[in-house]
Design a protein around this motif. Sequence first.
Motif, PDB file in Angstrom:
ATOM      1  N   TYR A 272       0.762  -1.037   0.032  1.00 36.38           N
ATOM      2  CA  TYR A 272      -0.106  -0.075   0.228  1.00 36.38           C
ATOM      3  C   TYR A 272       0.983   1.382   0.162  1.00 36.38           C
ATOM      4  O   TYR A 272       1.951   1.333   0.224  1.00 36.38           O
ATOM      5  N   ASN A 273       0.299   2.323  -0.223  1.00 33.82           N
ATOM      6  CA  ASN A 273       1.044   3.692  -0.286  1.00 33.82           C
ATOM      7  C   ASN A 273       1.374   3.827   1.149  1.00 33.82           C
ATOM      8  O   ASN A 273       0.651   3.456   2.183  1.00 33.82           O
ATOM      9  N   ARG A 274       2.588   4.859   1.461  1.00 41.56           N
ATOM     10  CA  ARG A 274       2.993   5.071   2.637  1.00 41.56           C
ATOM     11  C   ARG A 274       3.528   3.895   3.594  1.00 41.56           C
ATOM     12  O   ARG A 274       3.529   4.000   4.664  1.00 41.56           O
ATOM     13  N   THR A 275       3.780   2.972   2.878  1.00 38.46           N
ATOM     14  CA  THR A 275       4.415   1.660   3.388  1.00 38.46           C
ATOM     15  C   THR A 275       5.901   1.778   3.515  1.00 38.46           C
ATOM     16  O   THR A 275       6.610   1.469   4.607  1.00 38.46           O
ATOM     17  N   GLY A 276       6.463   2.784   2.743  1.00 35.83           N
ATOM     18  CA  GLY A 276       7.872   3.116   2.545  1.00 35.83           C
ATOM     19  C   GLY A 276       8.717   2.390   1.448  1.00 35.83           C
ATOM     20  O   GLY A 276       9.933   1.992   1.456  1.00 35.83           O
TER      21      GLY A 276
ATOM     22  N   HIS B 201       1.835  -0.194  -5.820  1.00 36.23           N
ATOM     23  CA  HIS B 201       0.293  -0.305  -4.719  1.00 36.23           C
ATOM     24  C   HIS B 201      -0.678  -0.454  -5.659  1.00 36.23           C
ATOM     25  O   HIS B 201      -1.902  -0.553  -5.260  1.00 36.23           O
TER      26      HIS B 201
ATOM     27  N   ASP C 194       3.702   2.149  13.090  1.00 38.54           N
ATOM     28  CA  ASP C 194       4.779   3.187  12.806  1.00 38.54           C
ATOM     29  C   ASP C 194       6.299   2.821  13.450  1.00 38.54           C
ATOM     30  O   ASP C 194       6.831   3.660  13.693  1.00 38.54           O
TER      31      ASP C 194
END
Length: 394
Positions: free
Chosen positions: A32-36, A229, A263
């Motif tokens: 997914y987005n914002r996974t790194g 993603h 996080d």
Amino acid sequence: MSGIRTYQDLGKLVTRLRDDLNDKELVLLYAYNRTGKTRLSMEFKDRGKRRNNGKADTLYFNAYTEDLFIWENDLENDLARGLKVNYNSKFFDGFTNLGLEPTIDEYLKRYASFDFDIEYKEIQLADESFSKPSFVIFSKAGHVNIKISRGEENIFIWCMFMAICERILDGHESYKWVKYLYIDDPISSLDDNNAIAVACDLAILLRRAAHRKGENGAPAPIKVVFSSHHSLFFNVMCNEIGRSKEGEPSVGHKRYFLHRPNDEGRYTLRATEDTPFFHHVASLAELQKASELNTGTLYTFHFNALRSIMEKTAAFFGHSDISFCLKALDDDENRALFNRALNLLSHGKYAIHEPTRMGEDNQELFRLILNSFIFRFQFDLPEILGGSSTVITP
């Protein structure tokens, strides 16, 4: 590797990926987005430099690649609009003597309808002078210095990257340092409509990378990590890489779902080679939404998506093609109709920014095929997508 494994930081995750590439040609990551993903690609690149005394071994495509280009609007004169190029990057080393424009144009014509012209600048380095790209102007239908959209800009940059990859696979001197490609979300800012066409072209290139030979004829593959993603794009990549091609050896690869549970910096990898692809089911839900009579919009490329999902469903049940899915339908007449429609309507190139809407007859046929397929195969949405397991029904 089976089940889910946890890695405490990006460094340990990179170790896993590079170990995988010791005996495989390709790693596919869905996340997914914002996974790194972008930070992972840079850590992968930095690991190579640390191992090679500061010399890079990875050419990457990610958000940083797109940052090598800055749009110039020429606010004072409103004439010289175009892309300013950060020619100091090694990304552009091959432009000095490789003549990449025809290959860029060949790719670009598949997805868009504008033209480009690259302006060069002489760069002095020690006692040598190099010609590097410094500015790109765009034109269309006789109009020069046109403003292109963000999506068009990104597809141009992507076509440039694909052209560079072609030269890498040809073994040109300027890119002989490249041992790995790391490709992260190549269509992150593009219209979703034609992810299929871009993914198919990329899969062809990655197959070539996996089967590459050296000057002496010995295997010399360029190893690749691909992450995305975009469920439909990833779906097509898995199908294209995973299916057997006549006369070609298979591509050794691994597929993972990359997840960051919280996080705290930990990451998990879930191997998906032998498990149902939850992203295929997510794509099926997207198709169902697009086919809704009052709120959905169907384009011709949706036949590609449906065929792709049917192929994966057939493969999961141990069958080689979608005839298994069609045979499961009860009506012989509809079965023949569906087969013809999927064969005729799920091929071809589609312009990224000019998607073709289905005619009324094809829309009706698409809904009939989709609903029959969903009714026959009761799909469960995996819990990993969030929320409780849900059955998709017509």
